[in-house]
Design a protein around this motif. Structure first.
Motif, PDB file in Angstrom:
ATOM      1  N   ARG A 449       1.048  -1.232  -0.034  1.00  0.00           N
ATOM      2  CA  ARG A 449      -0.001  -0.021   0.024  1.00  0.00           C
ATOM      3  C   ARG A 449       1.030   1.237   0.112  1.00  0.00           C
ATOM      4  O   ARG A 449       0.510   2.455  -0.709  1.00  0.00           O
ATOM      5  CB  ARG A 449      -0.830  -0.009   1.417  1.00  0.00           C
ATOM      6  CG  ARG A 449      -1.972   1.154   1.399  1.00  0.00           C
ATOM      7  CD  ARG A 449      -2.719   1.237   0.114  1.00  0.00           C
ATOM      8  NE  ARG A 449      -3.704   2.265   0.225  1.00  0.00           N
ATOM      9  CZ  ARG A 449      -4.414   2.847  -0.705  1.00  0.00           C
ATOM     10  NH1 ARG A 449      -4.661   2.058  -2.014  1.00  0.00           N
ATOM     11  NH2 ARG A 449      -5.160   3.927  -0.700  1.00  0.00           N
ATOM     12  N   SER A 450       1.846   1.147   0.840  1.00  0.00           N
ATOM     13  CA  SER A 450       2.636   2.506   0.854  1.00  0.00           C
ATOM     14  C   SER A 450       3.506   2.604  -0.531  1.00  0.00           C
ATOM     15  O   SER A 450       3.612   3.963  -0.772  1.00  0.00           O
ATOM     16  CB  SER A 450       3.893   2.352   2.015  1.00  0.00           C
ATOM     17  OG  SER A 450       4.753   1.325   1.636  1.00  0.00           O
ATOM     18  N   HIS A 452       2.100   1.802  -3.361  1.00  0.00           N
ATOM     19  CA  HIS A 452       1.319   2.523  -4.254  1.00  0.00           C
ATOM     20  C   HIS A 452       1.205   4.052  -4.061  1.00  0.00           C
ATOM     21  O   HIS A 452       0.933   4.823  -5.059  1.00  0.00           O
ATOM     22  CB  HIS A 452      -0.140   1.602  -4.273  1.00  0.00           C
ATOM     23  CG  HIS A 452      -1.278   2.429  -4.768  1.00  0.00           C
ATOM     24  ND1 HIS A 452      -2.167   3.169  -4.009  1.00  0.00           N
ATOM     25  CD2 HIS A 452      -1.690   2.433  -6.091  1.00  0.00           C
ATOM     26  CE1 HIS A 452      -2.978   3.520  -4.740  1.00  0.00           C
ATOM     27  NE2 HIS A 452      -2.851   3.262  -6.319  1.00  0.00           N
ATOM     28  N   GLU A 453       0.931   4.547  -2.976  1.00  0.00           N
ATOM     29  CA  GLU A 453       0.888   5.873  -2.523  1.00  0.00           C
ATOM     30  C   GLU A 453       2.059   6.666  -2.987  1.00  0.00           C
ATOM     31  O   GLU A 453       1.805   7.818  -3.504  1.00  0.00           O
ATOM     32  CB  GLU A 453       0.335   6.220  -0.923  1.00  0.00           C
ATOM     33  CG  GLU A 453      -0.711   5.390  -0.413  1.00  0.00           C
ATOM     34  CD  GLU A 453      -0.622   5.666   1.019  1.00  0.00           C
ATOM     35  OE1 GLU A 453       0.332   5.852   1.766  1.00  0.00           O
ATOM     36  OE2 GLU A 453      -1.611   5.125   1.783  1.00  0.00           O
TER      37      GLU A 453
END
Length: 512
Positions: A449-450, A452-453
């Motif tokens: 997730r990190s 992706h951000e």
């Protein structure tokens, strides 16, 4: 004013034009020859071999299938879509006229190689390559003006002008742009009109390419023939002959190659009394090996044979030039659009000049081994022994396929700086399928997730794609530049800070 003017509409100039057009740049290509087609570009004289690296460049831009069709190859570019491990190559080629056995290539020794549609080289023609690229360039809004001979180049800190004084073309005589790229071949006008320093070694031989009617072709052996007096090559096409005459390059372009002269050379290097009835087409070349000391002078850049020349031994020239175009295109586009990080355009020379220098040495080594003297013939024996080994054949294949190329990008991961393997996600999508728009790719195999951000901050320049891969080679994430080079690679737990540092280095400041 155009963003970029390219001088030369050969494969290198057209490929570069497509890269720039894909990135939204306004591009004008100026070509001296009035027509696209000629006998020298069509089979058999225009026959060329594209390396796996060059085929991959067409594949990543969605042009592989059109290229195969134009080349008369009616085959599925991905015949075994379920394969993960690469198979041995179908062809390897030669070194100094000494043929290699593709079965001797150790595919396990090739760095990060995976099976895929572009795992093999392709035999094609200049006509086929240029027709595919011309069509794509037109689709992208690139304008090609033919029959224009550039006679002057002038530049200042903001722009560059190519002048075509005295020609009969209907267009204007001055072509202004922010940047100009010379892709106009070994006798580059752009190089001669600017301050590029061209250095290297003088020739040892004159080579000839001939299409003739041969009265008694059975007197000549098929394929490459190294003899005590030179070398000749009888190709598959009837009457298509290549020859090397070790005269120090004395004949090349000093006079027209007549039938009588060509027959005398062929008889001398073949040791036969073969007879040429008619000569339909003939040209000469040498093994002169020269390279500019830099590929950029101000707002003028060089690519392909304009930046480096050498003999055609090993079929390196076209592939080397296409590599230049792939490397330069996205960097010049980023500079045009104003988001290139500091020094990005200078990495073009820093990365491509060593590759060019190595290709020149590769052809010099072959020239030295082909000389008709006792020293070279002794060397041939040693080389044949080495090429008869698995390690020797694999070494040559690494060089000619482009798989040994690696840019020095820093970092500790062994994949950084190398051509990206064609990783395939579980849904069947391949990395090559994701590169058609000319952006970089952040491939997140762990769905972090990190990461992706972080990647979304560069979304206009980098495509983020997440999902597990069928064969991830132990990778957790990969950042791939638009030219297919791995800018950064992470393990199963990707380092977000390292990713952002690499993304900023190659793609500039992210969006706020």
């Amino acid at each position: 004013m155009h963003d970029v003017v390219i001088v030369g509409a050969g494969p290198v100039g057209l490929f570069l034009a497509c890269e720039l057009g894909l990135a939204g740049c306004s591009v004008l290509v100026l070509e001296r020859e009035p027509e696209l087609r000629s006998s020298w570009k069509a089979d058999p004289l225009g026959m060329r071999g594209l390396s796996a690296a060059s085929v991959e460049a067409f594949y990543r831009r969605g042009m592989l299938r059109p290229l195969l069709t134009a080349s008369g190859i009616h085959a599925d570019p991905d015949p075994d879509p379920d394969a993960d491990e690469p198979s041995p190559p179908r062809g390897v080629g030669h070194f100094a006229g000494m043929m290699l056995d593709p079965a001797d290539v150790d595919v396990t020794a090739l760095p990060f190689r995976l099976a895929g549609p572009a795992a093999e080289g392709v035999m094609t023609s200049l006509e086929a390559v240029e027709s595919v690229l011309s069509e794509r360039a037109a689709e992208l809004g690139v304008e090609v003006r033919r029959g224009v001979t550039v006679s002057a180049v002038e530049q200042n800190k903001d722009s560059v002008v190519a002048r075509a004084d005295g020609h009969k073309h209907a267009y204007e005589h001055a072509y202004a742009a922010r940047w100009l790229v010379g892709c106009d071949g070994g006798r580059s006008t752009v190089r001669g009109l600017t301050d590029f320093v061209f250095v290297g070694t003088e020739p040892q031989f004159t080579g000839y390419t001939v299409l003739a009617t041969i009265a008694d072709p059975e007197k000549l052996g098929p394929g490459f023939n190294l003899t005590p007096t030179g070398m000749y090559l009888q190709m598959r096409a009837k009457g298509h002959i290549g020859m090397l005459d070790c005269d120090g390059g004395a004949f090349d372009r000093s006079q027209r190659p007549t039938r009588e002269h060509l027959q005398a050379v062929l008889r001398r290097v073949s040791g036969t009394d073969v007879t040429l009835n008619d000569v339909h087409l003939a040209s000469s070349f040498t093994d002169r090996a020269m390279q500019t000391t830099t590929y950029r002078q101000g707002r003028v850049l060089l690519a392909g044979d304009a930046a480096h020349i050498h003999s055609p031994l090993g079929a390196q020239g076209l592939n080397l030039g296409l590599g230049d175009a792939m490397n330069l295109g996205w960097k010049l586009a980023a500079t045009v659009h104003g988001y290139a990080p500091d020094g990005l355009l200078d990495t073009y020379t820093r990365e491509r000049h060593p590759i060019g220098a190595r290709a020149l040495d590769w052809t010099r080594a072959q020239s030295a081994a082909m000389r008709p003297d006792p020293h070279a013939q002794a060397l041939q024996g040693v080389v044949r022994d080495l090429l008869g080994t698995r390690d020797g054949t694999t070494y040559v294949f690494k060089q000619t396929s482009g798989s040994s190329n690696r840019y020095d990008l820093g970092g500790e991961h062994p994949l950084a700086g190398r051509n990206a393997p064609d990783l395939r996600l579980e849904n069947g999508t391949r990395l090559g399928d994701l590169m058609g728009d000319g952006r970089g790719v952040a491939l997140d195999l762990t769905v972090d997730r990190s990461l992706h951000e972080s990647a979304m901050r560069w979304e206009n320049r980098v495509r983020y794609v997440a999902g597990p891969a069928r064969n991830d080679l132990g990778l957790g994430a990969v950042l791939v530049r638009p030219d297919g080079t791995v800018a950064w690679a992470g393990d199963r737990t990707p380092d977000r800070d390292a990713f952002e540092q690499a993304a900023g280095r190659w793609f500039g400041h992210p969006k706020n």
